[in-house]
Design an enzyme around this catalytic site. Structure first.
Site, short mmCIF file in Angstrom:
data_model
loop_
_atom_site.label_atom_id
_atom_site.label_comp_id
_atom_site.label_asym_id
_atom_site.label_seq_id
_atom_site.Cartn_x
_atom_site.Cartn_y
_atom_site.Cartn_z
N HIS A 1 0.84 -1.19 0.00
CA HIS A 1 0.00 0.00 0.00
C HIS A 1 0.88 1.25 0.00
CE1 HIS A 1 -3.10 -2.84 1.02
NE2 HIS A 1 -2.59 -3.06 2.21
N GLU B 1 -2.16 -0.19 8.34
CA GLU B 1 -3.12 -1.09 8.96
C GLU B 1 -2.47 -1.87 10.09
OE1 GLU B 1 -4.10 -3.05 5.36
OE2 GLU B 1 -2.51 -4.54 5.50
N HIS C 1 3.65 -7.40 1.79
CA HIS C 1 3.01 -8.32 2.73
C HIS C 1 1.99 -9.23 2.05
CE1 HIS C 1 0.28 -4.82 2.57
NE2 HIS C 1 -0.69 -5.71 2.75
N ARG D 1 -1.18 -5.05 -6.19
CA ARG D 1 -0.77 -6.45 -6.20
C ARG D 1 0.53 -6.59 -6.97
NH1 ARG D 1 -6.10 -7.31 -8.31
NH2 ARG D 1 -7.62 -7.52 -6.64
#
Length: 265
Positions: free
Chosen positions: A60, A77, A135, A155
């Site tokens: 991200h 996050e 991740h 992605r």
């Protein structure tokens, strides 16, 4: 206020998501998002994730990188593992630093899967994932994700699934390196788990612990077990509550919950 649920089907999701999350058919649900009932904006996005296969290896952007691409914000996050089957893993960071060219070639060839740092996990583990961290979430995991309110994922590798990759943007925003963030470990009851630039996350399993949390203003309450009560509203697993003040909150004797506050010091 009890937030409404939004079910998201995913190729890596599960057909056995508990009915408490609002699943009424055999859809392959991977995520449950919590939304407001009207036009009000929420300070954070809370999700439950249910995996039967590995998620894509992804990344991200941070706020600045997102703004350059015309987006409102980046995405940081924190994951809290609720359940993990034996052998379940999370991929967080790479085993060694990779330059942009190495990361790009590894993503194209598929070598990136073996370069990821796959960490064995169990219930009660948590990890803060800063923007830029490469991740992936493994199979056989149920977790709660608290994040900036943004839907932006690049992605890098998706195990051959017929979905779009975002290789150039993904490589550009990645910090492909070993994970060293200290906002991770085993959850301790009554303690703050994560203190990031966008939110704080707390874990409690006793009613008296709530009063000691340094939380001011509205917060999100995510029940993990038992019942949480705020005024005339109660919630259990599958619910998420937005409350105006932590003083309104009480827990049943067997309750466990996460509290996410967007107000940080």
């Amino acid at each position: 206020m009890k937030l409404s649920k939004h079910l998201v089907e995913k190729p890596w999701g599960r057909e056995d998501v508990p009915p408490a999350f609002g699943v009424v058919d055999a859809r392959r649900v991977g995520e449950v998002w919590y939304e407001g009932s009207g036009t009000e904006s929420l300070p954070l996005l809370v999700k439950w994730l249910f995996t039967s296969e590995k998620l894509s290896i992804q990344v991200h952007p941070n706020d600045a990188q997102a703004h350059e691409r015309g987006l409102d914000s980046g995405k940081e996050e924190c994951w809290f593992v609720v359940h993990a089957e034996p052998g379940a893993v999370l991929g967080i960071g790479t085993k060694r630093p990779l330059c942009a060219d190495e990361l790009r070639q590894a993503a194209i060839s598929g070598e990136i899967e073996s370069l990821m740092d796959w960490k064995p996990v169990s219930a009660g583990d948590y990890y803060y994932i800063p923007a830029g961290t490469v991740h992936a979430i493994g199979a056989g995991i149920t977790l709660v994700e608290v994040q900036q309110y943004a839907d932006v994922t690049y992605r890098l590798f998706d195990y051959g699934r017929p979905r779009e990759l975002h290789l150039e943007d993904g490589v550009e925003v990645s910090v492909a390196a070993p994970y060293v963030d200290q906002r991770s470990g085993r959850a301790v009851s009554g303690r703050r788990l994560a203190d990031g630039p966008y939110f704080q996350l707390w874990y409690a399993d006793r009613p008296d612990q709530i009063r000691s949390f340094d939380v001011n203003g509205p917060c999100l309450v995510i029940p993990l077990a038992g019942e949480v009560i705020a005024g005339q509203t109660s919630g259990a697993v599958g619910d998420c509550l937005l409350i105006e003040n932590i003083s309104l909150l009480t827990l049943s004797d067997n309750a466990q919950c996460l509290l996410a506050s967007p107000f940080v010091s």
